[in-house]
Design a protein around this motif. Sequence first.
Motif, PDB file in Angstrom:
ATOM      1  N   ARG A  71       0.898  -1.114   0.002  1.00  0.00           N
ATOM      2  CA  ARG A  71       0.039  -0.095  -0.110  1.00  0.00           C
ATOM      3  C   ARG A  71       0.682   1.308   0.027  1.00  0.00           C
ATOM      4  O   ARG A  71       0.376   2.168  -0.524  1.00  0.00           O
ATOM      5  CB  ARG A  71      -0.926  -0.037   1.103  1.00  0.00           C
ATOM      6  CG  ARG A  71      -1.897  -1.122   0.952  1.00  0.00           C
ATOM      7  CD  ARG A  71      -2.939  -1.134   2.227  1.00  0.00           C
ATOM      8  NE  ARG A  71      -3.971  -2.220   2.230  1.00  0.00           N
ATOM      9  CZ  ARG A  71      -4.981  -2.304   1.270  1.00  0.00           C
ATOM     10  NH1 ARG A  71      -5.232  -1.465   0.707  1.00  0.00           N
ATOM     11  NH2 ARG A  71      -5.691  -3.389   1.377  1.00  0.00           N
TER      12      ARG A  71
ATOM     13  N   ARG B 170       1.969   1.777  -3.278  1.00  0.00           N
ATOM     14  CA  ARG B 170       0.841   2.183  -4.206  1.00  0.00           C
ATOM     15  C   ARG B 170       0.474   3.742  -3.911  1.00  0.00           C
ATOM     16  O   ARG B 170       0.389   4.383  -4.877  1.00  0.00           O
ATOM     17  CB  ARG B 170      -0.476   1.351  -3.856  1.00  0.00           C
ATOM     18  CG  ARG B 170      -1.839   1.833  -4.326  1.00  0.00           C
ATOM     19  CD  ARG B 170      -1.713   1.517  -5.851  1.00  0.00           C
ATOM     20  NE  ARG B 170      -2.959   2.015  -6.615  1.00  0.00           N
ATOM     21  CZ  ARG B 170      -3.498   2.994  -7.027  1.00  0.00           C
ATOM     22  NH1 ARG B 170      -2.955   4.284  -6.630  1.00  0.00           N
ATOM     23  NH2 ARG B 170      -4.777   3.018  -7.376  1.00  0.00           N
TER      24      ARG B 170
ATOM     25  N   ILE C 254      -2.198  -6.193  -4.445  1.00  0.00           N
ATOM     26  CA  ILE C 254      -2.851  -5.796  -3.239  1.00  0.00           C
ATOM     27  C   ILE C 254      -3.956  -6.943  -3.070  1.00  0.00           C
ATOM     28  O   ILE C 254      -4.435  -7.273  -1.996  1.00  0.00           O
ATOM     29  CB  ILE C 254      -3.194  -4.400  -3.152  1.00  0.00           C
ATOM     30  CG1 ILE C 254      -1.857  -3.556  -3.234  1.00  0.00           C
ATOM     31  CG2 ILE C 254      -4.268  -4.138  -1.886  1.00  0.00           C
ATOM     32  CD1 ILE C 254      -2.162  -1.978  -3.066  1.00  0.00           C
TER      33      ILE C 254
END
Length: 369
Positions: free
Chosen positions: A42, A45, A203
Motif C-alpha cells: 500500500r 501504491r 494488493i
Amino acid sequence: MARTDSTGSTWRYRWARRQNERRLRTFRSAEGDWRRRDDDLRRLRTLAEQCQGSATAGGGLPLELHADEVVLRVVPAAQLVEVRHNAVLPAPDLTVAPPIGRLRPRLPEGVRATDAGMAVITSRRLVLLGGRGRRDWAYARMTGLAHDPHAPVTLIQVLDRRRGSGVLLPPDAAPDFRFVLTLAFADAIEQRATVIAQLDELIAEHARLRPSRPGIATPGQARLSALIPGGRRTAVVAAALAVMVPVALANSGADPAGTDTAVAATPAPVAATGTSTATGASGSSAPRRDAPTPERRCGAPVNPMGYDFCGGERIREPARDVCEHFDCVPGFWNGRGYLVQCEDGKVSLAGGSPRACGTHGGVRRTVWG
C-alpha cells in the motif's frame, strides 16, 4: 483444585490449552508477516501516485537540468560500479518484484566499484555525481537493466557503452530506489498507469491470502495418543513394532517356549526313512513366511495418512491433522496449491506457486499421497 473438563479428565484440559496457545502463536506470526507485506504494497501504491518530482529538488546539486526535467529521488551515498566482462542484461520492464530477503552490502562476482558520490533519479535519466566525474544513463538509450536479488546493485546497459555499469546503494535505500527508477522509466514510455494497475492486482491477491483465525480446541477433542510421549508418532511406531517383532522371531526359527522344552517335545526320528514326523514323509521343511516389506516413505516421517516423498498423486486437500506429523510453515492452511516440502524441512500447501517456500529456502520436493 485442578481444572477438568466435563469428563473429569485434567489432562484433556491441559492438552486443549497447549493446542490453543500453539495455534495462536502460529496465527500471530503469520498475520504479522501478512500485515508487513500489506503495508509495504500500500505504501508503494501511494508512492506510485504521489511521486511526481520537482525541479526545485535539484537546487544545490552540481547538475544542470533540462527545461522539462524534474528530480524524483536523491540518494546521497552511492558508488559507481562497472562490469569487468561483457554481459547482456535483460531489457528494462515494469515488473514490481517482491523482495526475496534482506540485501547484503556486497558486490557480485565480476563487478567492481570505481567511484563514490550521489545518485540522482530524474524524469529523463539516472545520474551518479562522483568524485571523479559524472556518469549519466538516459532512459531513451537504455537497453538493459538488472537489479541483483541478493546485493543492493543495479546494473544498466546503454547504446553508447560496450560494458555495463551501474550503482551500489545502501541496503536500506535500495528497494525504494529501484521502485522510483521503475516509475521514472514508466513515465519515459508513458506507462505509469501500468505500474499502478500491477500494484492493485498484487494488493488484491495479497488480501485473499490473509491468515484466518484458527478454531478453538476443546478438551473433548483430545485423543489418548496425547498421553504418550511423542504423541501419535510414538503410538504408530509402537504398533508397527508389536506386529513386526513376533513375525521376525518366527522367521528366525526361535522357539519362545525355550530350548529344553522344544527338545523334549520333538518326536524321535524314524530310522527307516531318515525323516522325522515334524518334517513329514517328504523330508522337506515347512515353508517359511517372508518378512514384511518396510513401509515406503523415502524419508517422509511416519504418518497414518500414508504420505511420502516417493511418488503418487499430488495432495491438494491434506488431512486436518497433517501438521501433527509434518512440520508445517506458519499460515499453512492459507496455501492454495498442493503439498510440498521446503528446503528447511517444513511443508507448505502452496505448491505450484512461484512464491511457495519463499522464506524457507525454496521448494525441495513434492509430498505424495
